[in-house]
Enzyme design. Structure first.
Site, mmCIF file in Angstrom:
data_model
loop_
_atom_site.group_PDB
_atom_site.id
_atom_site.type_symbol
_atom_site.label_atom_id
_atom_site.label_comp_id
_atom_site.label_asym_id
_atom_site.label_seq_id
_atom_site.Cartn_x
_atom_site.Cartn_y
_atom_site.Cartn_z
ATOM 1 N N LYS A 207 0.866 -1.179 0.000
ATOM 2 C CA LYS A 207 0.000 0.000 0.000
ATOM 3 C C LYS A 207 0.909 1.238 0.000
ATOM 4 O O LYS A 207 1.851 1.307 0.769
ATOM 5 C CB LYS A 207 -0.872 -0.016 1.256
ATOM 6 C CG LYS A 207 -2.145 0.781 1.150
ATOM 7 C CD LYS A 207 -3.156 0.352 2.225
ATOM 8 C CE LYS A 207 -4.496 0.992 2.024
ATOM 9 N NZ LYS A 207 -5.524 0.476 2.927
ATOM 10 N N GLU B 203 -18.610 -5.981 10.277
ATOM 11 C CA GLU B 203 -19.517 -5.298 11.208
ATOM 12 C C GLU B 203 -20.554 -6.254 11.785
ATOM 13 O O GLU B 203 -20.931 -6.139 12.958
ATOM 14 C CB GLU B 203 -20.221 -4.138 10.497
ATOM 15 C CG GLU B 203 -19.328 -2.923 10.257
ATOM 16 C CD GLU B 203 -18.446 -3.065 9.029
ATOM 17 O OE1 GLU B 203 -18.540 -4.077 8.326
ATOM 18 O OE2 GLU B 203 -17.623 -2.153 8.789
ATOM 19 N N ARG C 6 -25.262 -2.652 7.690
ATOM 20 C CA ARG C 6 -24.897 -4.054 7.397
ATOM 21 C C ARG C 6 -25.156 -4.969 8.598
ATOM 22 O O ARG C 6 -25.310 -6.162 8.455
ATOM 23 C CB ARG C 6 -23.423 -4.070 7.000
ATOM 24 C CG ARG C 6 -22.869 -5.402 6.715
ATOM 25 C CD ARG C 6 -21.638 -5.372 5.905
ATOM 26 N NE ARG C 6 -21.882 -5.084 4.496
ATOM 27 C CZ ARG C 6 -20.918 -5.046 3.586
ATOM 28 N NH1 ARG C 6 -19.676 -5.256 3.972
ATOM 29 N NH2 ARG C 6 -21.162 -4.781 2.329
HETATM 30 C C1 LIG Z 1 -18.496 -2.455 5.196
HETATM 31 C C2 LIG Z 1 -17.343 -1.471 5.243
HETATM 32 N N1 LIG Z 1 -16.695 -1.275 6.415
HETATM 33 C C3 LIG Z 1 -15.683 -0.385 6.488
HETATM 34 C C4 LIG Z 1 -15.293 0.325 5.386
HETATM 35 C C5 LIG Z 1 -14.196 1.372 5.503
HETATM 36 N N2 LIG Z 1 -13.039 1.014 4.657
HETATM 37 C C6 LIG Z 1 -12.836 1.560 3.488
HETATM 38 S S1 LIG Z 1 -11.478 0.965 2.726
HETATM 39 C C7 LIG Z 1 -11.128 -0.042 4.052
HETATM 40 C C8 LIG Z 1 -9.936 -0.931 4.050
HETATM 41 C C9 LIG Z 1 -10.029 -1.870 2.866
HETATM 42 O O1 LIG Z 1 -8.925 -2.755 2.910
HETATM 43 P P1 LIG Z 1 -8.628 -3.634 1.631
HETATM 44 O O2 LIG Z 1 -9.873 -4.296 1.166
HETATM 45 O O3 LIG Z 1 -7.496 -4.513 1.984
HETATM 46 O O4 LIG Z 1 -8.232 -2.587 0.511
HETATM 47 P P2 LIG Z 1 -6.892 -1.675 0.473
HETATM 48 O O5 LIG Z 1 -7.290 -0.335 1.044
HETATM 49 O O6 LIG Z 1 -5.845 -2.370 1.272
HETATM 50 O O7 LIG Z 1 -6.549 -1.582 -0.977
HETATM 51 C C10 LIG Z 1 -12.102 0.095 5.023
HETATM 52 C C11 LIG Z 1 -12.115 -0.641 6.315
HETATM 53 C C12 LIG Z 1 -16.001 0.094 4.182
HETATM 54 N N3 LIG Z 1 -15.716 0.782 3.061
HETATM 55 N N4 LIG Z 1 -16.998 -0.813 4.140
HETATM 56 MG MG LIG Z 2 -5.501 -4.302 1.871
#
Ligand SMILES: Cc1ncc(C[n+]2csc(CCOP(=O)(O)OP(=O)(O)O)c2C)c(N)n1
Ligand SMILES: [Mg+2]
Ligand SMILES: CC(=O)[C@@H](O)[C@H](O)COP(=O)(O)O
Length: 635
Positions: free
Chosen positions: A287, A372, A400
């Site tokens: 990242k 969640e 959710r």
């Molecule tokens: C249901 C839900 N919970 C929390 C979030 C907040 N959120 C946005 S991006 C993220 C992290 C996502 O991690 P990953 O899927 O590994 O993608 P990366 O950012 O590492 O590319 C979170 C927790 C969300 N978008 N949806």
């Molecule tokens: Mg990730």
């Protein structure tokens, strides 16, 4: 004549496919430069770390697949900036501005975009359904390519979908797992450690490559030596071979692939296409890759850095104390007094203000991943075990976990407190991020009490009251951004704070949460027009105070103001309470209309909806002056 950059020469995937492999590193560099500049200067925020990490991956995706005939589905969608740049949208100066580029995929922007919902862990379910549709429609030759992060893979829906995708052996689904080991912070849990094991086997891939290079294809050495060397290869394979969790699910697995090696990713994706059945391509990325300040940001890898100095990576500190800060501080204080208080986050420890509590009480803080539903029901388990869990989530993500709150918590009258940050209009993150439904959906949860603090002082009070409730669940909601200045009460009626009482009792304004400050300001204008106005803050919006109908009966009309959907919110609850008490006073609700809100600044959206002191005063004054009951604002 300014030199046209490679990126500027790309108007769509076809142009990208025409580039020679040796041009791709330059293209990747130009994309990274644009991303850093766009996000560092965006007054509307943006996701930098996630997008820097998927540059090579996205280039390879669009060189191997034929979007939009093949469908690339971004999970969460915050990492789709590179996809946008390669599909004809390079004006990132308008990123997340009203009328400008959305920070997420948008069908209105491009035929290449599908999922607009920014809630994580959905892409695989979309993919399963889409692949079934293509098969039924005789378009089974189209590839469906869900692109999902390791964090999103910790969401339960993802596993429900994998279970189904694995059953569809003849459907062309290529699952690209972007594994950077992080959500915001490092991804937690058994799956994360499994993926880490797979990442470790990168050594396995290199070891195999080494053997391939040293062990001749044809046994030019004696058969004994040849067997011995292949025995070593088999040994390494057995020792390091990834524990085939995905293959046990019935899914082919390719990887781990270096997600920053565009050629390797292209090769793997082409191989995956040839399988012609569901396959996971597990790509390892970093990242923030390619921008040292992001790569070295231990906390969040510049997930959503806000404004920062591109040259140094120094983040421009947020100027004011936020609602989240106020919550964070009070929870730490509560944690010292109440050893039964524990905190739960769904992969958002810092954004929801739980980092300080985790620092102070690490053994009482649980990060459950982007899960969640599990967060709420595991809270029910903790409550069954005698703890008082505080589950901190963004309001929109509570949607959710509605059934878990209703049936796993409230049905058992368990002492769980759900803290809803980003409640109300958030704005920049677009329609699926506004916390605009909680005060509607929570109305129907029996025994649940809902508090909406109007300022930091009330947040402290109400959080303590909520955590003090032992015979059922509570929820406390507050918006994004700077915490509201104190709005003092001049009186109390029942449990409600009276904030303004002027002139005759013409209008009673019931203002929920931060709308109280708005109503107090509006009251000054209303009063100046000779209209008597009372403003109350109910503090607890569910259940409403028993004294409310009596107070309403003293007025000609009731105006309810809420930073929530007008449908089924506090306004409807007040109208129901008056009807139940046979109080025949009209109620008018000022809230968010029953539609999705396009991305724009919070302040702009509130202005557009009349949820400002000027807007409210104008509506109430005009209607009352015409001696009409107040017409609801529809915008
Ligand atoms: C249901 C839900 N919970 C929390 C979030 C907040 N959120 C946005 S991006 C993220 C992290 C996502 O991690 P990953 O899927 O590994 O993608 P990366 O950012 O590492 O590319 C979170 C927790 C969300 N978008 N949806
Ligand atoms: Mg990730
Ligand atoms: C994509 C996602 O869900 C989060 O990264 C969100 O964009 C963060 O919002 P805030 O900036 O309000 O914390």
């Amino acid at each position: 004549m300014t030199r046209v950059t490679l990126l500027e020469s790309i108007r769509g995937p076809e142009d990208l496919k025409r580039l020679a492999p040796e041009q791709l590193p330059q293209l990747a560099g130009e994309i990274r430069d644009l991303l850093v500049t766009a996000v560092s200067t965006s007054k509307n925020g943006g996701h930098l770390g996630p997008n820097l990490g998927v540059v090579e991956l996205t280039i390879a995706l669009h060189r191997v697949f034929d979007s939009p005939r093949d469908r690339i589905l971004f999970d969460t969608g915050h990492q789709a900036y590179v996809h946008k740049l390669l599909t004809g949208r390079q004006d990132f100066g308008t990123l997340r501005q009203a009328g400008g580029l959305s920070g997420y995929p948008s069908q209105a922007e491009s035929e290449h975009d599908v999922i607009e919902n920014s809630h994580a862990s959905t892409a695989l379910s979309y993919a399963d359904g889409l692949a079934k549709a293509y098969q039924l429609r005789g378009e089974g030759d189209r590839f469906v390519v869900p692109f999902i992060g390791d964090g999103a893979l910790t969401g339960g829906m993802a596993w429900e979908a994998l279970n189904n995708i694995a059953a569809g052996k003849d459907r062309k689904v290529v699952i690209v797992v972007n594994d950077n080991g992080r959500s915001y912070s490092p991804t937690i849990g058994g799956l994360a450690s499994h993926l880490a094991d797979l990442r470790m086997t990168r050594g396995y891939e290199h070891a195999l490559d080494l053997i391939k290079r040293t062990v001749p294809r044809t046994p030019v050495v004696g058969p004994m030596a040849y067997e011995a060397l292949h025995g070593i290869k088999k040994g390494i394979k057995d020792i390091l071979q990834p524990q085939a969790m995905f293959e046990d699910l019935g899914l082919k697995y390719l990887g781990p692939i270096d997600g920053h090696d565009e050629e390797a990713v292209e090769h793997a994706l082409r191989k995956a296409k040839d399988f012609g059945e569901p396959v996971i391509v597990h790509c390892i990325t970093r990242k923030g890759f390619g921008y040292a300040p992001a790569e070295n940001d231990e906390e969040e890898a510049f997930h959503a850095p806000g404004l920062f100095d591109a040259a140094t990576g120094r983040k421009l500190a947020k100027s004011s104390r936020t609602w989240t800060n106020a919550f964070s501080e009070e929870l730490v204080a509560l944690g010292a007094e109440r050893p039964d208080v524990v905190a739960i986050t769904a992969a958002m420890l810092h954004p929801t203000g739980l980092a300080a509590f985790a620092e102070a009480y690490p053994e009482r803080t649980f990060d459950v991943g982007i899960a969640e539903q599990h967060a709420v029901t595991s809270a029910a388990g903790l409550a069954f075990g005698g703890m008082h869990p505080v589950v901190a989530v963004y309001a929109t993500f509570l949607n959710r976990a509605f059934d878990q709150l209703l049936m796993d918590v409230a049905l058992h009258r368990l002492p769980v407190t759900v803290v809803l940050d980003r409640a109300g209009v958030t704005g920049d993150d677009g329609p699926s991020h506004n916390g605009m439904w909680d005060m509607s959906i929570l109305q129907v949860v029996p025994g649940l009490r809902v508090a909406a603090p109007r300022d930091g002082v009330r947040l402290t009070e109400l959080l303590r009251e909520a955590v003090g409730v032992a015979d059922g669940p509570t929820a406390l909601r507050f918006p994004k951004g700077p915490v509201a200045e104190e709005v003092p009460a001049i009186d109390r009626v029942g449990g409600m704070d009276v904030l303004v009482r002027s002139g005759e009792r013409d209008v009673l304004i019931v203002a929920a949460g931060p709308m109280a400050g708005v109503a107090v300001e509006a009251a000054r204008t209303i009063d100046a027009h000779g209209i008597g106005v009372t403003v109350v803050d109910p503090r607890w919006v569910k259940p409403l105070d028993a004294a409310l109908p009596g107070l309403a009966a003293e007025h000609r009309v009731v105006a309810v103001v809420e930073d929530n959907c007008r449908v089924g919110g506090v306004g409807d609850a007040v109208a129901r309470a008056l009807r139940d008490a046979d109080v025949d006073v009209p109620v008018r609700t000022f809230g968010i209309p029953d539609r999705f809100l396009d991305h724009a600044k919070r302040a702009q959206l509130l202005t557009d909806m009349g949820l400002t002191p000027q807007g409210l005063a104008r509506e109430i004054t005009a209607a009352t002056a015409r001696d009409e009951v107040l017409a609801p604002t529809e915008s």
